[in-house]
Design a protein around this motif. Structure first.
Motif, PDB file in Angstrom:
ATOM      1  N   ASP A  83       0.814  -1.218   0.000  1.00 52.97           N
ATOM      2  CA  ASP A  83       0.000   0.000   0.000  1.00 52.97           C
ATOM      3  C   ASP A  83       0.849   1.270   0.000  1.00 52.97           C
ATOM      4  N   ALA A  84       2.169   1.114   0.099  1.00 55.57           N
ATOM      5  CA  ALA A  84       3.049   2.265   0.306  1.00 55.57           C
ATOM      6  C   ALA A  84       3.022   3.244  -0.857  1.00 55.57           C
ATOM      7  N   ALA A  85       3.028   2.755  -2.095  1.00 58.27           N
ATOM      8  CA  ALA A  85       3.085   3.650  -3.254  1.00 58.27           C
ATOM      9  C   ALA A  85       1.866   4.570  -3.294  1.00 58.27           C
ATOM     10  N   ASP A  86       0.679   4.021  -3.085  1.00 54.76           N
ATOM     11  CA  ASP A  86      -0.531   4.837  -3.108  1.00 54.76           C
ATOM     12  C   ASP A  86      -0.535   5.839  -1.951  1.00 54.76           C
ATOM     13  N   TYR A  87      -0.122   5.386  -0.779  1.00 55.96           N
ATOM     14  CA  TYR A  87      -0.135   6.247   0.405  1.00 55.96           C
ATOM     15  C   TYR A  87       0.841   7.412   0.233  1.00 55.96           C
ATOM     16  N   LEU A  88       2.076   7.100  -0.158  1.00 53.33           N
ATOM     17  CA  LEU A  88       3.070   8.157  -0.333  1.00 53.33           C
ATOM     18  C   LEU A  88       2.725   9.048  -1.526  1.00 53.33           C
ATOM     19  N   GLY A  89       2.042   8.478  -2.507  1.00 56.64           N
ATOM     20  CA  GLY A  89       1.625   9.286  -3.646  1.00 56.64           C
ATOM     21  C   GLY A  89       0.729  10.431  -3.241  1.00 56.64           C
ATOM     22  N   LYS A  90      -0.049  10.247  -2.179  1.00 57.45           N
ATOM     23  CA  LYS A  90      -0.906  11.316  -1.687  1.00 57.45           C
ATOM     24  C   LYS A  90      -0.095  12.468  -1.100  1.00 57.45           C
ATOM     25  N   MET A  91       1.163  12.175  -0.743  1.00 54.73           N
ATOM     26  CA  MET A  91       2.062  13.211  -0.238  1.00 54.73           C
ATOM     27  C   MET A  91       2.913  13.811  -1.351  1.00 54.73           C
ATOM     28  N   GLY A  92       2.824  13.222  -2.539  1.00 52.54           N
ATOM     29  CA  GLY A  92       3.660  13.678  -3.633  1.00 52.54           C
ATOM     30  C   GLY A  92       5.049  13.065  -3.603  1.00 52.54           C
ATOM     31  N   ILE A  93       5.171  11.873  -3.023  1.00 54.89           N
ATOM     32  CA  ILE A  93       6.453  11.169  -2.941  1.00 54.89           C
ATOM     33  C   ILE A  93       6.344   9.888  -3.753  1.00 54.89           C
ATOM     34  N   ALA A  94       7.155   9.754  -4.778  1.00 55.17           N
ATOM     35  CA  ALA A  94       7.188   8.543  -5.600  1.00 55.17           C
ATOM     36  C   ALA A  94       8.330   7.658  -5.125  1.00 55.17           C
ATOM     37  N   ILE A  95       8.072   6.368  -4.983  1.00 57.20           N
ATOM     38  CA  ILE A  95       9.101   5.450  -4.488  1.00 57.20           C
ATOM     39  C   ILE A  95      10.336   5.433  -5.392  1.00 57.20           C
ATOM     40  N   PRO A  96      10.214   5.543  -6.739  1.00 54.25           N
ATOM     41  CA  PRO A  96      11.433   5.607  -7.558  1.00 54.25           C
ATOM     42  C   PRO A  96      12.364   6.758  -7.187  1.00 54.25           C
ATOM     43  N   ILE A  97      11.824   7.849  -6.658  1.00 53.70           N
ATOM     44  CA  ILE A  97      12.681   8.944  -6.197  1.00 53.70           C
ATOM     45  C   ILE A  97      13.519   8.487  -5.006  1.00 53.70           C
ATOM     46  N   ILE A  98      12.913   7.736  -4.113  1.00 55.45           N
ATOM     47  CA  ILE A  98      13.651   7.205  -2.968  1.00 55.45           C
ATOM     48  C   ILE A  98      14.709   6.214  -3.444  1.00 55.45           C
ATOM     49  N   ASP A  99      14.349   5.364  -4.412  1.00 62.13           N
ATOM     50  CA  ASP A  99      15.325   4.432  -4.983  1.00 62.13           C
ATOM     51  C   ASP A  99      16.525   5.185  -5.537  1.00 62.13           C
ATOM     52  N   LEU A 100      16.249   6.258  -6.272  1.00 61.23           N
ATOM     53  CA  LEU A 100      17.314   7.051  -6.883  1.00 61.23           C
ATOM     54  C   LEU A 100      18.249   7.612  -5.820  1.00 61.23           C
ATOM     55  N   ALA A 101      17.663   8.124  -4.745  1.00 61.09           N
ATOM     56  CA  ALA A 101      18.470   8.706  -3.675  1.00 61.09           C
ATOM     57  C   ALA A 101      19.325   7.650  -2.975  1.00 61.09           C
ATOM     58  N   LEU A 102      18.736   6.505  -2.701  1.00 59.43           N
ATOM     59  CA  LEU A 102      19.492   5.440  -2.042  1.00 59.43           C
ATOM     60  C   LEU A 102      20.635   4.945  -2.921  1.00 59.43           C
ATOM     61  N   ASN A 103      20.389   4.885  -4.214  1.00 58.10           N
ATOM     62  CA  ASN A 103      21.445   4.452  -5.123  1.00 58.10           C
ATOM     63  C   ASN A 103      22.599   5.450  -5.133  1.00 58.10           C
ATOM     64  N   ALA A 104      22.281   6.738  -5.121  1.00 58.85           N
ATOM     65  CA  ALA A 104      23.332   7.759  -5.079  1.00 58.85           C
ATOM     66  C   ALA A 104      24.173   7.616  -3.820  1.00 58.85           C
ATOM     67  N   GLY A 105      23.514   7.373  -2.692  1.00 65.18           N
ATOM     68  CA  GLY A 105      24.261   7.174  -1.455  1.00 65.18           C
ATOM     69  C   GLY A 105      25.113   5.925  -1.481  1.00 65.18           C
ATOM     70  N   GLU A 106      24.578   4.860  -2.077  1.00 65.11           N
ATOM     71  CA  GLU A 106      25.308   3.593  -2.150  1.00 65.11           C
ATOM     72  C   GLU A 106      26.581   3.731  -2.982  1.00 65.11           C
ATOM     73  N   VAL A 107      26.463   4.394  -4.120  1.00 65.54           N
ATOM     74  CA  VAL A 107      27.614   4.547  -5.015  1.00 65.54           C
ATOM     75  C   VAL A 107      28.738   5.322  -4.325  1.00 65.54           C
ATOM     76  N   THR A 108      28.392   6.433  -3.704  1.00 64.49           N
ATOM     77  CA  THR A 108      29.432   7.259  -3.095  1.00 64.49           C
ATOM     78  C   THR A 108      30.014   6.609  -1.845  1.00 64.49           C
ATOM     79  N   ALA A 109      29.171   5.960  -1.030  1.00 66.87           N
ATOM     80  CA  ALA A 109      29.691   5.264   0.152  1.00 66.87           C
ATOM     81  C   ALA A 109      30.611   4.126  -0.252  1.00 66.87           C
ATOM     82  N   GLY A 110      30.305   3.486  -1.380  1.00 61.76           N
ATOM     83  CA  GLY A 110      31.127   2.375  -1.843  1.00 61.76           C
ATOM     84  C   GLY A 110      32.501   2.785  -2.312  1.00 61.76           C
TER      85      GLY A 110
END
Length: 237
Positions: free
Chosen positions: A32-59
């Motif tokens: 249910d997370a995608a629909d719920y966060l969508g009401k806030m204007g937050i798309a899960i792919p944006i979170i994925d993108l951010a986590l990937n950026a952190g992973e690359v630089t931490a690595g």
């Protein structure tokens, strides 16, 4: 769950909570997370993108860097990528109250901050949910405790399912935890904050996301299970 953080032991500077089951957060499941966060204007792919950026630089951090470098650079790039991507939607703007980097909805209903959490991050059946991986400071305390709730958890719980209602306004947090092979994550609204302990006292709503698994990782990041940073407010001028 309300947690009493007074006069409790610490481990490596982190409060070890002794909780009493006075509060149970509203849980939004991954399906249910995608629909719920969508009401806030937050798309899960944006979170994925951010986590990937952190992973690359931490690595890219090695043992020759300062010991805090991996966790710090992960947090920095998660925050920067998340804020930029949210701003690109035209529904959010960046802000830095007391030097604390946040995203703020233009209608002022929500803010979103980023914090590294402890092992219970993203664990749906954990009785209390995560704490911050390290003590938080006055800026976080003011953000959590500085507004009156516009909707109570009891009102939320009185409705059949949490995702049937609008997410309550407030200062939300993207909480992430880099485990051994994946990143657990959730977007959650704190119940309160204990200034003395520097910790969240619980959660009103926990939106649990499916764990994010890095691809093509050739080296174990140094900050697995590690920490991010806190904020110190300094006077300028």
């Amino acid at each position: 769950m309300r947690t009493d953080l007074r006069n409790i032991p610490t481990k490596n500077g982190l409060a070890v909570t002794q909780s009493s089951p006075l509060h149970t957060p509203v849980i939004v499941k991954p399906e249910d997370a995608a629909d719920y966060l969508g009401k806030m204007g937050i798309a899960i792919p944006i979170i994925d993108l951010a986590l990937n950026a952190g992973e690359v630089t931490a690595g890219n951090i090695t043992r020759h860097h300062p010991v805090t470098a991996a966790g710090l650079t992960r947090w920095i790039h998660i925050v920067g990528t998340l804020r930029e991507a949210l701003a690109d939607t035209a529904e959010w703007i960046g802000d830095d109250p007391q030097n604390r980097p946040i995203s703020k909805r233009i209608d002022r209903r929500y803010t979103l901050s980023t914090v590294c959490g402890t092992e219970p991050t993203g664990v749906i059946d954990h009785p209390s949910g995560p704490m911050a991986a390290r003590r938080r400071g006055p800026a976080t305390a003011e953000a959590v405790n500085g507004i009156e709730p516009l909707i109570t958890v009891e009102k939320l719980r009185g409705i059949a399912t949490a995702h049937d209602v609008e997410p309550p306004p407030g200062n939300w947090f993207l909480v992430y935890h880099r485990a051994e092979d994946l990143v657990r994550r959730e977007v959650s609204l704190p119940l309160g904050f204990d200034r003395n302990a520097g910790q969240f006292t619980g959660w009103k709503v926990r939106v649990i996301l499916d764990s994010w698994k890095p691809e093509g990782v050739t080296r174990r990041p140094i900050d697995v299970g590690g920490e991010d940073v806190d904020f110190r407010v300094t006077e300028v001028g």
